[in-house]
Write an enzyme that holds these catalytic residues in place. Structure first.
Site, mmCIF file in Angstrom:
data_model
loop_
_atom_site.group_PDB
_atom_site.id
_atom_site.type_symbol
_atom_site.label_atom_id
_atom_site.label_comp_id
_atom_site.label_asym_id
_atom_site.label_seq_id
_atom_site.Cartn_x
_atom_site.Cartn_y
_atom_site.Cartn_z
ATOM 1 N N SER A 550 0.846 -1.184 0.000
ATOM 2 C CA SER A 550 0.000 0.000 0.000
ATOM 3 C C SER A 550 0.892 1.247 0.000
ATOM 4 O O SER A 550 1.655 1.455 -0.936
ATOM 5 C CB SER A 550 -0.957 -0.030 1.194
ATOM 6 O OG SER A 550 -1.981 0.911 1.038
ATOM 7 N N ASP A 635 -9.696 -3.595 -5.672
ATOM 8 C CA ASP A 635 -9.108 -2.765 -4.622
ATOM 9 C C ASP A 635 -9.724 -1.371 -4.652
ATOM 10 O O ASP A 635 -9.691 -0.685 -5.677
ATOM 11 C CB ASP A 635 -7.592 -2.672 -4.845
ATOM 12 C CG ASP A 635 -6.846 -2.126 -3.635
ATOM 13 O OD1 ASP A 635 -7.447 -1.371 -2.864
ATOM 14 O OD2 ASP A 635 -5.664 -2.467 -3.483
ATOM 15 N N HIS A 670 -8.018 -4.814 -1.656
ATOM 16 C CA HIS A 670 -6.809 -4.332 -0.998
ATOM 17 C C HIS A 670 -6.234 -5.328 0.001
ATOM 18 O O HIS A 670 -5.026 -5.445 0.144
ATOM 19 C CB HIS A 670 -7.119 -3.013 -0.290
ATOM 20 C CG HIS A 670 -5.909 -2.199 0.037
ATOM 21 N ND1 HIS A 670 -5.128 -1.602 -0.933
ATOM 22 C CD2 HIS A 670 -5.337 -1.874 1.224
ATOM 23 C CE1 HIS A 670 -4.143 -0.934 -0.360
ATOM 24 N NE2 HIS A 670 -4.238 -1.092 0.945
#
Length: 698
Positions: A550, A635, A670
């Site tokens: 991330s 995501d 995600h």
């Protein structure tokens, strides 16, 4: 054996021009961006087909490149799985007359939630078997379990797309029936009023996914008639609702990176009007907890950079009424407080390490829990019971598996309720060593590295070394235990965490010095740590590896642009790499709420600064290290097209023979896979990437 050879994917280029601040950017891969409607259409258009074809070609290339490791990946998965106690259960916790238990059964992916009334010998009541609920879904997340005050109903939420858009349902815990109440596009949580028939929830903006509205629902009433209680109209803020531990107040929170605000309503009066606690102000952050006739406030008021504890009477809550309880300390970060009838428990951080402080309300006692290791992780559990002398906390380190401990605050005795079992017969903590070292960064700041390895691992320029970091949002990665990590350590790897700026490892200033116009410190800290490890002969450029996800994926993108020669291999998971484009697009989820972290590039100063480090914008002709990028099609936090565009551009500019690969999970978002074993397969895949580069497929 015949080797399968698949051509390296090459994305077509369709130039798209962007102009702002008298600067022109040309994005050859902007065409890869699809809308949610395009992604989910049963009749895909030509663009969608092309994008899917490209993503699938990348997956095929990745699978072909690691085809020879398939057997090893399966063995590694079984090795990791073999360390896990499959038929495991949580330590029961008591709330409102019931003991709640989460357990897993042999061979099953998902948890089972149960409870027992009054004592642990009572009959078990099944609340939710997520294994049954998840049947037929590639991804399944159960969230937001909230039991009504009368213990007869539960609000729960379901996400089957991994976009964190949850559907709320209500279950009758007496009959087992799912009621007709169904609420879509929520944040996943709900809070009951004390009447056990009214609850409040947060609705998301369907496009940006920002949490924008607080609504009130009454059981049995059509959801179209739900009452809008509050709407957060500032696009840089989100909102949520919670309940005080005392169960007296419903609390609406509004938050941005640099400011918070709360509104209160007595939980016995769900149709009443919420009142403002303290109006939002730029750079004023605070959180609140109720105890008897006061609210206790953790805040940075009065330039308390590391936060302090204040209190105010329940009927006069404006900041001019706040008085100090625990003063600000320049060397101690106050992270959280837990309130009990006789005791105040503070979670602090000093010199990077977690501290748990116990203080009696009458000031007759004030002490810290003792922790003996040099680097570790300790944290206080939710402790939902208010009138108790026992707190529950967790402890682990890089060599010590997790323990759940009940600590008696009166006689200072402790009882270990649960220790993480590491099965397989191979693990003995005495075989491993953890330590913390300090690196002097280029500007003189000291950066800590926590590391772990087997005691019989020789540290020299042939040692494989994996350096991990995150470094954003003030989120601190503590030195903790991982049973899966043993698969690296037992093959001669060192695993380490670089506690770089952008976290709050050394207090709030450590975060402030790694964001906005200081963001470059995050990247140079990691690079300086890498150089130090090489210079001090812990490893070498041929055996140093890096990993982050991330915002940590942004870190990976930046360091391989700046110093690609330092690393033999890098994994960038769900990486945020197209920073300029994303932060200029207010329709993308999270963008407007991120301005205080990265800066708003509509402002020329921030635009020029971000452009200096944005990984996608700084790809250049050079030799990049071996690279694995992972992403998920659905995501919602880092859109799939960011890593897809990035790998395409890297291929265009990279010289040399190192492998650049990307894997897209076409079903998840995600957080990756939802099942505990599917998540292990992803870890086995990632570790195989590193072990393959080291020639350690045994």
């Amino acid at each position: 054996m015949v080797e399968i050879s698949i051509e390296v994917p090459t994305a077509k280029k369709i130039p798209t021009t962007f102009n702002i601040h008298n600067d022109t950017r040309i994005d050859n891969y902007h065409w890869m961006r699809l809308t949610d409607a395009q992604k989910n259409s049963e009749n895909p258009d030509a663009q969608t087909k092309e994008v899917f074809e490209y993503l699938n070609s990348e997956n095929a290339y990745f699978e072909a490149e690691l085809k020879h490791t398939e057997g090893f990946q399966k063995d590694l998965f079984e090795e990791m799985k073999g360390r896990i106690k499959e038929d495991d259960s949580s330590v029961p916790f008591k709330k409102n007359g019931y003991f709640y238990i989460t357990r897993y059964e042999l061979g099953k992916q998902y948890p089972i939630y149960t409870r027992k009334k009054g004592n642990l010998e009572a009959k078990e009541e099944l609340l939710f078997d997520v294994n049954i609920m998840a049947e037929g879904h590639d991804y399944f997340s159960l969230g937001g379990l909230s039991i009504s005050p009368d213990n007869t109903k539960a609000v729960f939420s379901v996400d089957t797309k991994s976009r964190r858009q949850y559907i709320l349902y209500v279950k009758d815990l007496i009959t087992g029936d799912i009621l007709e109440d169904k609420i879509e596009n929520t944040s996943g949580g709900a809070v009951w009023a004390n009447d056990s028939k009214t609850f409040f929830y947060t609705e998301k903006d369907s496009k940006t996914l920002r949490s924008t509205k607080i609504k009130r629902h009454v059981l049995g009433v059509d959801t179209s008639d739900d009452v809008l209680i509050f709407e957060e109209k500032d696009e840089t803020f989100g909102t949520y609702i919670t309940k005080s531990k005392s169960n007296k107040y419903l609390v609406i929170g509004s938050y941005s990176t640099l400011s918070t605000e709360y509104q209160l309503l007595e939980a016995d009066n769900p149709t009443g009007k919420f009142r403002l606690f303290q109006a939002r102000e730029k750079d004023l952050e605070y959180s609140i907890a109720h105890f008897e006739n006061h609210f206790y406030i953790v805040t940075n008021k009065d330039k308390a950079t590391n936060f302090k504890l204040m209190k105010t009477p329940i009927h006069t809550t404006r900041k001019e009424n706040w008085v100090d309880v625990i003063a600000h300390r320049s060397d101690v970060l106050l992270e959280d407080v837990s309130i009990f009838k006789k005791y105040l428990v503070l979670e602090e951080r000093s010199n990077g390490l977690n501290l748990i402080r116990i203080k009696k309300w009458d000031d007759t006692e004030d002490y810290y829990l003792p922790f003996g290791e040099k680097t570790y992780s300790a944290y206080v559990y939710g402790n939902s019971e208010f009138d108790t002398d026992v707190i529950r906390y967790g402890y682990n380190s890089m060599t010590t598996p997790s323990s759940v401990i009940d600590f008696n605050m009166v006689d200072q005795s402790k009882e270990i309720q649960k220790e993480q079992e590491v099965l397989g017969g191979q693990f003995t903590k005495e075989n491993y060593k953890s330590e913390r070292i300090w690196v002097t960064a280029r500007d003189g700041k000291k950066v800590a590295i926590s590391m772990v390895h087997r005691k019989d691992t020789k540290l020299d320029n042939n040692t494989p070394f994996m350096l991990y970091a995150y470094g954003s949002y003030g989120h601190t990665i503590d030195a903790s235990f991982s049973s899966t990590r043993l698969s690296l350590l037992d093959r001669g790897f060192v695993f380490a965490i670089a506690h770089i700026r952008g976290s709050e490892y050394l207090g709030r200033d450590w975060y402030e010095d790694g964001k906005l116009l200081h963001k470059m410190n995050t990247f140079t800290d990691f690079i300086d740590c890498s150089k130090y490890l090489i210079q001090k002969n812990y490893t070498s450029e041929k055996h140093l590896y890096a990993m982050g996800g991330s915002a940590g994926g942004l870190l990976m993108g930046a360091i391989i642009n700046m110093n690609p020669e330092l690393y033999n291999g890098v994994i960038a998971a769900v990486p945020f790499v197209d920073v300029i484009s994303t932060m200029l697009d207010e329709t993308i989820p999270l963008t407007t709420g991120e301005y205080d972290e990265w800066g708003n590039p509509n402002n020329k100063e921030y635009y020029e600064y971000i452009k200096k480090y944005s990984p996608y914008d700084n790809v250049t002709t050079q030799s990049y290290p071996n690279l694995l990028i992972t992403t998920g099609l659905h995501d919602s936090q880092v859109q799939y097209w960011e890593p897809a565009k990035w790998i395409a551009k890297l291929r265009e500019y990279s010289i040399g023979t190192n492998k650049l690969m990307m894997h897209t999970d076409m079903e998840t978002g995600h957080g990756g896979a939802s099942g505990r074993f599917d998540a292990l397969k992803e870890t086995a895949r990632d570790y195989t990437f590193f072990l393959n580069l080291e020639g350690k497929l045994e």
